[in-house]
Design a protein around this motif. Structure first.
Motif, short mmCIF file in Angstrom:
data_model
loop_
_atom_site.label_atom_id
_atom_site.label_comp_id
_atom_site.label_asym_id
_atom_site.label_seq_id
_atom_site.Cartn_x
_atom_site.Cartn_y
_atom_site.Cartn_z
N MET A 1 -5.67 -21.70 -26.52
CA MET A 1 -5.43 -20.51 -25.47
C MET A 1 -6.32 -20.79 -24.34
O MET A 1 -7.47 -21.22 -24.46
CB MET A 1 -5.64 -19.09 -26.10
N SER A 2 -5.95 -20.25 -23.22
CA SER A 2 -6.72 -20.31 -21.70
C SER A 2 -6.65 -19.05 -21.26
O SER A 2 -5.74 -18.31 -21.50
CB SER A 2 -6.29 -21.38 -21.00
N TRP A 3 -7.62 -18.63 -20.58
CA TRP A 3 -7.63 -17.57 -19.58
C TRP A 3 -7.58 -17.60 -18.17
O TRP A 3 -8.06 -18.53 -17.55
CB TRP A 3 -8.97 -16.71 -20.10
N PHE A 4 -6.70 -16.99 -17.74
CA PHE A 4 -6.12 -17.14 -16.11
C PHE A 4 -6.45 -15.62 -15.62
O PHE A 4 -6.09 -14.68 -15.90
CB PHE A 4 -4.91 -17.36 -15.99
N THR A 5 -6.84 -15.88 -14.32
CA THR A 5 -6.96 -14.61 -13.06
C THR A 5 -6.35 -14.95 -12.28
O THR A 5 -6.58 -15.98 -11.36
CB THR A 5 -8.50 -14.49 -13.11
N LYS A 6 -5.23 -13.77 -11.78
CA LYS A 6 -4.30 -13.95 -10.49
C LYS A 6 -5.25 -13.10 -9.32
O LYS A 6 -5.40 -11.99 -9.87
CB LYS A 6 -3.06 -13.31 -10.86
N VAL A 7 -5.70 -13.70 -8.39
CA VAL A 7 -6.32 -12.98 -7.43
C VAL A 7 -5.34 -12.86 -6.25
O VAL A 7 -4.80 -13.64 -5.76
CB VAL A 7 -7.68 -13.75 -6.71
N LEU A 8 -5.37 -11.42 -5.71
CA LEU A 8 -4.48 -10.85 -4.64
C LEU A 8 -5.43 -10.30 -3.51
O LEU A 8 -6.31 -9.67 -4.05
CB LEU A 8 -3.42 -10.00 -5.29
N LEU A 9 -4.95 -10.18 -2.27
CA LEU A 9 -5.40 -9.19 -1.43
C LEU A 9 -4.30 -8.13 -0.99
O LEU A 9 -3.25 -8.55 -0.61
CB LEU A 9 -5.87 -10.02 -0.15
N THR A 10 -4.61 -7.15 -1.07
CA THR A 10 -3.74 -5.97 -0.74
C THR A 10 -4.27 -5.18 0.49
O THR A 10 -5.67 -4.86 0.51
CB THR A 10 -3.48 -5.11 -1.89
N ASN A 11 -3.24 -4.44 1.32
CA ASN A 11 -3.84 -3.64 2.32
C ASN A 11 -3.86 -2.14 1.67
O ASN A 11 -3.51 -2.12 0.61
CB ASN A 11 -2.55 -3.69 3.29
N SER A 12 -4.08 -1.16 2.26
CA SER A 12 -4.20 0.28 1.74
C SER A 12 -2.76 0.63 1.22
O SER A 12 -2.80 1.72 0.39
CB SER A 12 -4.93 1.04 2.81
N LYS A 38 -1.17 -15.45 -3.36
CA LYS A 38 -2.09 -15.15 -4.82
C LYS A 38 -2.39 -16.52 -4.86
O LYS A 38 -1.82 -17.65 -4.74
CB LYS A 38 -0.90 -14.70 -5.86
N VAL A 39 -3.49 -16.63 -5.70
CA VAL A 39 -4.30 -17.62 -6.29
C VAL A 39 -4.46 -17.28 -7.76
O VAL A 39 -4.90 -16.58 -8.26
CB VAL A 39 -5.47 -17.88 -5.84
N LEU A 40 -3.95 -18.32 -8.63
CA LEU A 40 -4.20 -18.25 -10.18
C LEU A 40 -5.26 -19.24 -10.56
O LEU A 40 -5.34 -20.46 -10.37
CB LEU A 40 -2.97 -18.73 -10.85
N LEU A 41 -6.25 -18.70 -11.08
CA LEU A 41 -7.46 -19.35 -11.55
C LEU A 41 -7.73 -19.49 -12.80
O LEU A 41 -7.52 -18.48 -13.52
CB LEU A 41 -8.75 -18.59 -10.81
N ALA A 69 -6.01 -9.11 -15.25
CA ALA A 69 -7.07 -9.87 -15.40
C ALA A 69 -7.31 -10.30 -16.71
O ALA A 69 -7.32 -9.63 -17.49
CB ALA A 69 -8.31 -9.30 -14.57
N ASN A 70 -7.80 -11.63 -16.91
CA ASN A 70 -8.29 -12.12 -18.17
C ASN A 70 -7.17 -12.17 -19.29
O ASN A 70 -7.40 -11.88 -20.34
CB ASN A 70 -9.38 -11.28 -18.74
N ARG A 71 -5.72 -11.93 -19.04
CA ARG A 71 -4.73 -12.02 -19.83
C ARG A 71 -4.47 -13.49 -20.34
O ARG A 71 -4.75 -14.41 -19.77
CB ARG A 71 -3.48 -11.79 -19.10
N ARG A 72 -4.32 -13.46 -21.62
CA ARG A 72 -4.60 -14.73 -22.32
C ARG A 72 -3.06 -15.40 -22.16
O ARG A 72 -2.24 -14.90 -22.31
CB ARG A 72 -4.74 -14.57 -23.74
N GLN A 73 -3.36 -16.76 -21.89
CA GLN A 73 -1.88 -17.58 -21.51
C GLN A 73 -2.12 -18.68 -22.71
O GLN A 73 -3.12 -19.32 -22.78
CB GLN A 73 -1.94 -18.15 -20.13
N GLY A 74 -1.09 -19.28 -23.03
CA GLY A 74 -0.86 -20.30 -24.00
C GLY A 74 -0.90 -21.74 -23.62
O GLY A 74 -0.72 -22.63 -24.41
#
Length: 80
Positions: A1-12, A38-41, A69-74
């Protein structure tokens, strides 16, 4: 199992804003990925991005967010 984080920039208003992804883990990409939203890290990965603030009024915020964040993916690898 690996951990991934999706990073987004949002406006107000909560709308995802675009940016240019230029590098990952210290290596320049073959070509910039323009209008990325988005970027998946994975664990210990990094992304270098450029944000053009020219279209925003002075003082406008553009917070980053990591939904799920930190949702486990297989898969054990980064997809993007």
């Amino acid at each position: 199992m690996s951990w991934f984080t999706k990073v987004l920039l949002t406006n107000s208003s909560g709308v995802n804003q675009s940016f240019t992804h230029i590098a990952n883990d210290g290596n320049l990409l073959p070509a910039p990925l323009r209008n990325t939203r988005k970027v998946l890290l994975g664990v210990a990965e990094r992304a270098d991005i450029v944000i053009d603030f020219a279209g925003y009024p002075l003082g406008t915020g553009c917070p980053s967010s990591t939904p799920g964040a930190n949702r486990r993916q297989g898969t054990g690898r980064t997809l993007g």
